[in-house]
Design a protein around this motif. Sequence first.
Motif, PDB file in Angstrom:
ATOM      1  N   TYR A   1       0.796  -1.225   0.000  1.00 30.83           N
ATOM      2  CA  TYR A   1       0.000   0.000   0.000  1.00 30.83           C
ATOM      3  C   TYR A   1       0.835   1.285   0.000  1.00 30.83           C
ATOM      4  N   PRO A   2       1.856   1.418   0.853  1.00 30.14           N
ATOM      5  CA  PRO A   2       2.648   2.658   0.812  1.00 30.14           C
ATOM      6  C   PRO A   2       3.288   2.903  -0.555  1.00 30.14           C
ATOM      7  N   LYS A   3       3.758   1.836  -1.198  1.00 35.75           N
ATOM      8  CA  LYS A   3       4.375   1.971  -2.521  1.00 35.75           C
ATOM      9  C   LYS A   3       3.312   2.318  -3.570  1.00 35.75           C
ATOM     10  N   ALA A   4       2.144   1.659  -3.458  1.00 35.67           N
ATOM     11  CA  ALA A   4       1.060   1.929  -4.407  1.00 35.67           C
ATOM     12  C   ALA A   4       0.537   3.353  -4.248  1.00 35.67           C
ATOM     13  N   MET A   5       0.504   3.848  -3.013  1.00 36.46           N
ATOM     14  CA  MET A   5       0.024   5.203  -2.774  1.00 36.46           C
ATOM     15  C   MET A   5       0.982   6.230  -3.384  1.00 36.46           C
ATOM     16  N   GLN A   6       2.262   5.910  -3.393  1.00 33.64           N
ATOM     17  CA  GLN A   6       3.238   6.789  -4.036  1.00 33.64           C
ATOM     18  C   GLN A   6       2.996   6.817  -5.551  1.00 33.64           C
ATOM     19  N   GLU A   7       2.618   5.682  -6.121  1.00 33.14           N
ATOM     20  CA  GLU A   7       2.301   5.638  -7.560  1.00 33.14           C
ATOM     21  C   GLU A   7       1.024   6.428  -7.838  1.00 33.14           C
ATOM     22  N   GLY A   8       0.040   6.245  -6.971  1.00 32.82           N
ATOM     23  CA  GLY A   8      -1.159   7.077  -7.016  1.00 32.82           C
ATOM     24  C   GLY A   8      -2.234   6.698  -8.012  1.00 32.82           C
ATOM     25  N   ASN A   9      -1.956   5.760  -8.903  1.00 33.07           N
ATOM     26  CA  ASN A   9      -2.938   5.404  -9.935  1.00 33.07           C
ATOM     27  C   ASN A   9      -2.985   3.899 -10.162  1.00 33.07           C
ATOM     28  N   LEU A  10      -4.083   3.474 -10.771  1.00 35.50           N
ATOM     29  CA  LEU A  10      -4.239   2.093 -11.219  1.00 35.50           C
ATOM     30  C   LEU A  10      -5.071   2.123 -12.492  1.00 35.50           C
ATOM     31  N   ILE A  11      -4.545   1.514 -13.568  1.00 32.74           N
ATOM     32  CA  ILE A  11      -5.223   1.510 -14.868  1.00 32.74           C
ATOM     33  C   ILE A  11      -5.624   0.085 -15.205  1.00 32.74           C
ATOM     34  N   ILE A  12      -6.906  -0.112 -15.484  1.00 25.50           N
ATOM     35  CA  ILE A  12      -7.447  -1.443 -15.757  1.00 25.50           C
ATOM     36  C   ILE A  12      -8.030  -1.501 -17.159  1.00 25.50           C
ATOM     37  N   TYR A  13      -7.717  -2.566 -17.905  1.00 22.51           N
ATOM     38  CA  TYR A  13      -8.429  -2.914 -19.134  1.00 22.51           C
ATOM     39  C   TYR A  13      -9.279  -4.135 -18.797  1.00 22.51           C
ATOM     40  N   SER A  14     -10.557  -4.102 -19.176  1.00 17.98           N
ATOM     41  CA  SER A  14     -11.423  -5.214 -18.780  1.00 17.98           C
ATOM     42  C   SER A  14     -12.565  -5.452 -19.756  1.00 17.98           C
ATOM     43  N   VAL A  15     -13.015  -6.695 -19.782  1.00 17.69           N
ATOM     44  CA  VAL A  15     -14.191  -7.077 -20.550  1.00 17.69           C
ATOM     45  C   VAL A  15     -15.456  -6.960 -19.686  1.00 17.69           C
ATOM     46  N   TRP A  16     -15.294  -6.731 -18.402  1.00 19.97           N
ATOM     47  CA  TRP A  16     -16.425  -6.676 -17.478  1.00 19.97           C
ATOM     48  C   TRP A  16     -17.286  -5.445 -17.736  1.00 19.97           C
ATOM     49  N   ASP A  17     -18.548  -5.532 -17.368  1.00 21.92           N
ATOM     50  CA  ASP A  17     -19.477  -4.417 -17.533  1.00 21.92           C
ATOM     51  C   ASP A  17     -18.970  -3.186 -16.783  1.00 21.92           C
ATOM     52  N   VAL A  18     -19.169  -2.016 -17.388  1.00 14.27           N
ATOM     53  CA  VAL A  18     -18.678  -0.771 -16.788  1.00 14.27           C
ATOM     54  C   VAL A  18     -19.273  -0.558 -15.393  1.00 14.27           C
ATOM     55  N   GLU A  19     -20.572  -0.828 -15.238  1.00 15.02           N
ATOM     56  CA  GLU A  19     -21.189  -0.617 -13.926  1.00 15.02           C
ATOM     57  C   GLU A  19     -20.599  -1.553 -12.874  1.00 15.02           C
ATOM     58  N   HIS A  20     -20.189  -2.745 -13.299  1.00 17.75           N
ATOM     59  CA  HIS A  20     -19.546  -3.677 -12.370  1.00 17.75           C
ATOM     60  C   HIS A  20     -18.161  -3.172 -11.985  1.00 17.75           C
ATOM     61  N   LEU A  21     -17.413  -2.698 -12.980  1.00 14.05           N
ATOM     62  CA  LEU A  21     -16.082  -2.162 -12.714  1.00 14.05           C
ATOM     63  C   LEU A  21     -16.158  -0.977 -11.755  1.00 14.05           C
ATOM     64  N   ARG A  22     -17.137  -0.108 -11.982  1.00 16.35           N
ATOM     65  CA  ARG A  22     -17.280   1.076 -11.138  1.00 16.35           C
ATOM     66  C   ARG A  22     -17.569   0.681  -9.687  1.00 16.35           C
ATOM     67  N   ALA A  23     -18.489  -0.243  -9.506  1.00 16.12           N
ATOM     68  CA  ALA A  23     -18.865  -0.655  -8.154  1.00 16.12           C
ATOM     69  C   ALA A  23     -17.694  -1.318  -7.427  1.00 16.12           C
ATOM     70  N   ILE A  24     -16.965  -2.174  -8.117  1.00 14.31           N
ATOM     71  CA  ILE A  24     -15.856  -2.897  -7.494  1.00 14.31           C
ATOM     72  C   ILE A  24     -14.693  -1.964  -7.175  1.00 14.31           C
ATOM     73  N   THR A  25     -14.323  -1.123  -8.133  1.00 20.51           N
ATOM     74  CA  THR A  25     -13.175  -0.239  -7.898  1.00 20.51           C
ATOM     75  C   THR A  25     -13.478   0.867  -6.886  1.00 20.51           C
ATOM     76  N   ASP A  26     -14.745   1.228  -6.744  1.00 21.57           N
ATOM     77  CA  ASP A  26     -15.106   2.209  -5.711  1.00 21.57           C
ATOM     78  C   ASP A  26     -14.781   1.655  -4.312  1.00 21.57           C
ATOM     79  N   VAL A  27     -15.053   0.368  -4.118  1.00 19.41           N
ATOM     80  CA  VAL A  27     -14.748  -0.266  -2.828  1.00 19.41           C
ATOM     81  C   VAL A  27     -13.237  -0.307  -2.619  1.00 19.41           C
ATOM     82  N   PHE A  28     -12.494  -0.616  -3.674  1.00 21.06           N
ATOM     83  CA  PHE A  28     -11.029  -0.665  -3.590  1.00 21.06           C
ATOM     84  C   PHE A  28     -10.465   0.714  -3.220  1.00 21.06           C
ATOM     85  N   MET A  29     -10.941   1.747  -3.881  1.00 24.15           N
ATOM     86  CA  MET A  29     -10.424   3.097  -3.604  1.00 24.15           C
ATOM     87  C   MET A  29     -10.783   3.564  -2.194  1.00 24.15           C
TER      88      MET A  29
END
Length: 380
Positions: A69-97
């Motif tokens: 986490y400390p190293k990832a926070m220094q990077e500050g971003n995460l970029i995902i390419y996915s076949v999953w539905d956009v609404e699913h991606l939004r809901a899941i990544t909101d919990v992660f953030m």
Amino acid sequence: MAMKISTAAAVALFAGFFAWGSIPAAEAPSKDSIKKGAEKTPPKAAQTAAPSPTTKAAQAFEKVSKELYPKAMQEGNLIIYSVWDVEHLRAITDVFMKRYPGIKVTYWQGRNPEIVTRVLTEFQGGQASVDIILSDNAPPVIRAAGASPGYDTVQRDVLLLHDPTMATVSLQIQALTYNTKKLKPADLPKSWEDVANPKFKGMVALDDPMRAGPLSSMLAGLKEQWKDDNRFNNFVKGLKALGVPVHKSTSAMFRLMIAGEYAICMPALLHDVMEEKAKGTPVDYIKTVPPVVFPRQAGIYIKAPNPNAARLFAEWAISTQGQQAIDSVGRETSRKDFKSKTSIESAYPKGTKAIPVTDKLFLEDPKKWLDTNVKPIWEG
């Protein structure tokens, strides 16, 4: 070492003991007393129960999370390419953030062939473009092309399907599905193989077996399970003889079955079936036919601009919280110890053994596998 494939081929379809202390001779007990004593007072190691796989996974996740986490926070971003539905991606990544403040997630959604094309083009151009590829077919193809370095999760022991080179965060569970208004229980197919019975001619919504979609992966799973070429060849011939048009969209053919144009969907995805059943749609799946299981993975890109955030997301997605987020949008979870309405344990009778898709050639180069095993029969 993963086999590399050309970009052209990938884009075309996108593969025990205990130590005893010394005892003075004068005080040495008899063999019988040793035996009785051992029965009464087991060694200390035997009294301490080993932690369960669930506990071990939780401990391992917390440890790696604190490291990344400390190293990832220094990077500050995460970029995902996915076949999953956009609404699913939004809901899941909101919990992660929310769990990991300071990391901003962005994503691009596309079909598997589009994802493979984009990633391999960026890889050849040396671009540090994406961190995680979240999909089913695409990650193994990208790995085989040399564009994914591989990553083995610390939570491997709780996964139903474990791949030591990428995290399996969800499952594609294929169910034999039917329209309850078109078929009576007594007339249902008894197995996947039985769908090729001539009595179902013209009644089956059939996925295109040559597009590396769900039917293609099912064929790979059944071929590996049967280990009988004649049986497999006859099955493919039987499907061909049904005389139905094939579809290039699992969702589209599922909708056609719901509308009553077909009686059977070969195959449908369990989470789609469960969602429609909950709405009262005239659809159900045959619980006595074992499901086919295909891994949905989080493959890390070899030139990821945010590699620590990528590994953190892969581990989080397998964690209990990540699985809860995946389950909340109706997608199948990947842990053996996580129960949800779309888990095999919940949806099928006790003792049901799923049919896993594990053929390495199919996973890494589905076009080559299909050209070898299906095309001569289907198009011959």
